[in-house]
Design an enzyme around this catalytic site. Structure first.
Site, PDB file in Angstrom:
ATOM      1  N   ASP A 107       1.036  -1.294  -0.041  1.00  0.00           N
ATOM      2  CA  ASP A 107       0.058   0.019  -0.007  1.00  0.00           C
ATOM      3  C   ASP A 107       0.757   1.336   0.088  1.00  0.00           C
ATOM      4  O   ASP A 107       2.050   1.092   0.437  1.00  0.00           O
ATOM      5  CB  ASP A 107      -1.094  -0.001   1.309  1.00  0.00           C
ATOM      6  CG  ASP A 107      -0.270  -0.080   2.680  1.00  0.00           C
ATOM      7  OD1 ASP A 107       0.803  -0.688   2.668  1.00  0.00           O
ATOM      8  OD2 ASP A 107      -0.727   0.731   3.353  1.00  0.00           O
ATOM      9  N   GLU A 171       0.372  -0.965   5.822  1.00  0.00           N
ATOM     10  CA  GLU A 171       1.237  -0.316   6.532  1.00  0.00           C
ATOM     11  C   GLU A 171       1.051   1.168   6.792  1.00  0.00           C
ATOM     12  O   GLU A 171       1.308   1.665   7.786  1.00  0.00           O
ATOM     13  CB  GLU A 171       2.704  -0.540   5.898  1.00  0.00           C
ATOM     14  CG  GLU A 171       3.790  -0.057   6.778  1.00  0.00           C
ATOM     15  CD  GLU A 171       4.220   1.168   6.854  1.00  0.00           C
ATOM     16  OE1 GLU A 171       3.639   1.983   5.726  1.00  0.00           O
ATOM     17  OE2 GLU A 171       5.082   1.638   7.672  1.00  0.00           O
TER      18      GLU A 171
HETATM   19  C1  LIG Z   1      22.655  11.031  11.409  1.00  0.00           C
HETATM   20  C2  LIG Z   1      22.019  11.031   9.973  1.00  0.00           C
HETATM   21  C3  LIG Z   1      20.811  11.535   9.540  1.00  0.00           C
HETATM   22  C4  LIG Z   1      19.572  10.476   9.493  1.00  0.00           C
HETATM   23  C5  LIG Z   1      18.751  11.130   8.540  1.00  0.00           C
HETATM   24  C6  LIG Z   1      17.372  10.267   8.332  1.00  0.00           C
HETATM   25  C7  LIG Z   1      16.981  10.397   7.088  1.00  0.00           C
HETATM   26  C8  LIG Z   1      15.427   9.758   7.009  1.00  0.00           C
HETATM   27  C9  LIG Z   1      15.640   8.169   6.844  1.00  0.00           C
HETATM   28  C10 LIG Z   1      14.742   7.589   6.717  1.00  0.00           C
HETATM   29  C11 LIG Z   1      13.169   7.610   7.265  1.00  0.00           C
HETATM   30  C12 LIG Z   1      12.470   6.598   6.961  1.00  0.00           C
HETATM   31  C13 LIG Z   1      11.287   6.814   6.093  1.00  0.00           C
HETATM   32  C14 LIG Z   1      10.948   5.636   5.172  1.00  0.00           C
HETATM   33  C15 LIG Z   1       9.926   4.548   6.097  1.00  0.00           C
HETATM   34  C16 LIG Z   1       8.491   5.498   6.275  1.00  0.00           C
HETATM   35  C17 LIG Z   1       7.699   4.278   6.369  1.00  0.00           C
HETATM   36  C18 LIG Z   1       6.422   4.899   6.732  1.00  0.00           C
HETATM   37  O1  LIG Z   1       5.766   6.012   6.195  1.00  0.00           O
HETATM   38  N1  LIG Z   1       5.444   4.670   7.731  1.00  0.00           N
HETATM   39  C19 LIG Z   1       4.463   5.301   8.318  1.00  0.00           C
HETATM   40  C20 LIG Z   1       3.726   4.262   8.999  1.00  0.00           C
HETATM   41  C21 LIG Z   1       2.254   4.902   9.831  1.00  0.00           C
HETATM   42  C22 LIG Z   1       2.603   5.717  10.999  1.00  0.00           C
HETATM   43  C23 LIG Z   1       1.316   6.283  11.527  1.00  0.00           C
HETATM   44  C24 LIG Z   1       0.297   6.249  10.837  1.00  0.00           C
HETATM   45  O2  LIG Z   1      -1.021   6.889  11.205  1.00  0.00           O
HETATM   46  C25 LIG Z   1       0.132   5.610   9.828  1.00  0.00           C
HETATM   47  C26 LIG Z   1       1.331   4.750   8.941  1.00  0.00           C
HETATM   48  C27 LIG Z   1       4.991   6.513   9.064  1.00  0.00           C
HETATM   49  O3  LIG Z   1       4.173   7.570   8.736  1.00  0.00           O
HETATM   50  O4  LIG Z   1       5.635   6.523   9.928  1.00  0.00           O
HETATM   51 ZN   LIG Z   2       6.671   2.567   4.119  1.00  0.00          ZN
HETATM   52 ZN   LIG Z   3       4.973   5.449   3.958  1.00  0.00          ZN
END
Ligand SMILES: CCCCCCCC/C=C\CCCCCCCC(=O)N[C@@H](Cc1ccc(O)cc1)C(=O)O
Ligand SMILES: [Zn+2]
Ligand SMILES: [Zn+2]
Length: 492
Positions: A107, A171
């Site tokens: 999704d 997710e």
């Molecule tokens: C020290 C060095 C600097 C670090 C910099 C970090 C940069 C960002 C790196 C990674 C971020 C990860 C992003 C990808 C995964 C995101 C997955 C996602 O979108 N999950 C949703 C789950 C969710 C949460 C709450 C809700 O109501 C619905 C879904 C999310 O929003 O987190």
């Molecule tokens: Zn994701």
């Molecule tokens: Zn996401």
């Protein structure tokens, strides 16, 4: 450690049966076209229970079409879980090896057309990039995992270590995580130490949640791989003000909207405390210290002295600020029924991402102490505590497998550091099954790419996607090692 003779045989076995991760031009074209086709299926999650079920069903059919060998291989079992999630069980030849799990989600979040250079579900290729919602989050992983397996099977690969592929369909909404509920249901256990033959056999989970980070920290010129060994918690807090409706020609001093807007503004103007120094970030920076140019290398090698300076510098950027504190994002505001009616109710939802040094309850109390208005009611919609830190020392086989594969697929990357995911992943649903949870997407990510995730012009380069397939092609083979986790309660 594995006895030398066995280890040697293991190495010989690995060398003898190793399948090189080289793909023909035809295979490379086919894999990028398969990703484009996946992007074109709008598998959007809107809210709990609100999915594009037609698209989700179509995606299930699409997987069968583009990965025929996966679906017809006798040692691979495929199950549909929760109607639209998919669980693949790949049976290895050595049942004594503890299985692992690869996670991804089908999704995607919605994508209104405005601002996109190309329509968000077109999957169009431009200047070497494939554009579309899900190219980074997270159809790239869905397709790369299955593509790597398809290419291995075509080359007569038979895994030694069993593994699972769990592809969730919800997710992006706050749900019980149908795939994880389904998986737990399949394995019939909820706990870490189930009776023999019961429970989640997978002690290593690899999910989305970090990248090869390039350009996120000033004065750190080289990209580095950050493997997230934990993830922040979350608190979805709905704030509500109720008032007697009436004629707007004789309004009260403050309406429900004005009261709530002031409360929300106080929250935005009062960031949560800077927690620099408590949590995985310090480990990340210490591993990076010698990669910085002077004088940053002196600063990061002496955080005991310079941490106040570093913590202030990290606050300046939205992304690094998310590493040092619980973040506050006012994401929804609903109020009013008509222009000439005093609004009876105003509601605002705030999404907190909780730093590992804080708890849900601490953040909730801080929020109430900042709002300090008893006309505002608080409703917790959803909350997850920050996740435990997974083992990442030399004995943590899961972390070492990821590190080993990074170093073979990205030889130019000489730093692999543990870190924390500033967002949430489906892996949060597995914390009662294992502590060997790692989050890593084998892709370079620059700050401008991050803005595409849940934003506009999300894209992945063709070459990056090919390398992601290569990474998984190598990882699956690397996982065939006979090395076993050490006895001191380490997971894989
Ligand atoms: C020290 C060095 C600097 C670090 C910099 C970090 C940069 C960002 C790196 C990674 C971020 C990860 C992003 C990808 C995964 C995101 C997955 C996602 O979108 N999950 C949703 C789950 C969710 C949460 C709450 C809700 O109501 C619905 C879904 C999310 O929003 O987190
Ligand atoms: Zn994701
Ligand atoms: Zn996401």
């Amino acid at each position: 450690t594995v006895p030398r003779s066995k280890g040697l045989r293991d190495a010989e076995h690995q060398r003898a049966s190793r399948i090189p991760s080289q793909f023909s031009q035809e295979e490379r074209v086919a894999m990028k076209e398969s990703l484009k086709g996946a992007i074109q299926i709008p598998t959007v999650s809107f809210n709990p229970g609100e999915f594009n079920t037609t698209a989700l069903a179509e995606f299930g059919e699409y997987m069968h079409k583009v990965f025929p060998t996966v679906f017809r291989t006798s040692f691979i079992q495929h199950e549909v879980v929760g109607e639209y999630s998919h669980l693949f069980t790949v049976q290895g030849s050595d049942p004594s090896l503890q299985p692992y799990m690869l996670l991804a989600h089908i999704d995607v979040v919605p994508a209104p057309d405005q601002g996109w250079e190309v329509p968000p579900f077109s999957g169009l290729e431009r200047d070497g990039f494939i554009y579309g919602r899900g190219t980074l989050d997270n159809k790239n992983s869905v397709m790369a995992i299955l593509q790597a397996l398809e290419l291995l099977l075509i080359r007569n690969y038979i895994p030694r270590r069993s593994f699972f592929i769990a592809l969730g369909h919800d997710e992006e909404i706050v749900a019980p995580g149908s795939i994880s509920a389904g998986v737990r249901g399949t394995w019939g256990s909820e706990d870490l130490s189930p009776p023999p033959g019961k429970g989640c056999p997978a002690r290593l989970h690899v999910d989305e949640g970090s990248f090869i980070l390039d350009g996120f920290i000033p004065s750190l010129k080289k990209p580095f791989a950050m493997v997230s060994v934990s993830e922040k918690g979350s608190l979805d807090l709905m704030m509500e003000v109720n008032m007697t409706p009436g004629h707007s020609s004789a309004p009260p001093k403050e309406t429900s909207i004005g009261i709530l807007a002031a409360a929300v503004s106080r929250l935005e103007q009062t960031p949560m405390p800077n927690m620099f120094g408590s949590g995985p970030l310090k480990m990340t920076l210490q591993q990076l210290a010698n990669e910085f140019s002077f004088p940053a290398n002196v600063i990061f090698n002496n955080l005991w002295l310079f941490w106040p300076l570093v913590s202030r510098l990290m606050e300046r950027d939205d992304i690094t600020n998310a590493l040092v504190r619980t973040t506050t994002a006012v994401t929804m505001f609903n109020a009013g029924i008509k222009v000439n009616v005093i609004p009876p109710v105003a509601q605002a939802t705030v999404n907190f991402r909780i730093h590992p040094a804080q708890t849900v309850q601490e953040v909730l109390k801080l929020a109430k102490d900042i709002v300090v208005d008893d006309r505002v009611q608080f409703h917790v919609l959803e909350a997850f505590e920050p996740l435990p830190v997974s083992p990442f020392d030399d004995q943590a086989l899961g972390y070492q497998l990821i590190r080993q594969t990074i170093q073979s697929v990205f030889p130019e990357i000489n730093i692999v550091a543990p870190g924390i995911c500033i967002a949430q992943t489906d892996s949060r649903h597995y914390t009662n099954l294992t502590t060997g949870i790692y989050r890593f997407n084998p892709l370079y990510l620059q700050p401008q790419d991050f803005s595409g995730i849940h934003g506009i012009n999300e894209r992945i380069s063709v070459q990056a996607f090919e390398t992601q397939v290569k990474f998984l092609f190598e990882f699956i083979q690397n996982a065939d090692t006979e090395q076993r986790p050490v006895s001191h309660l380490h997971e894989l």
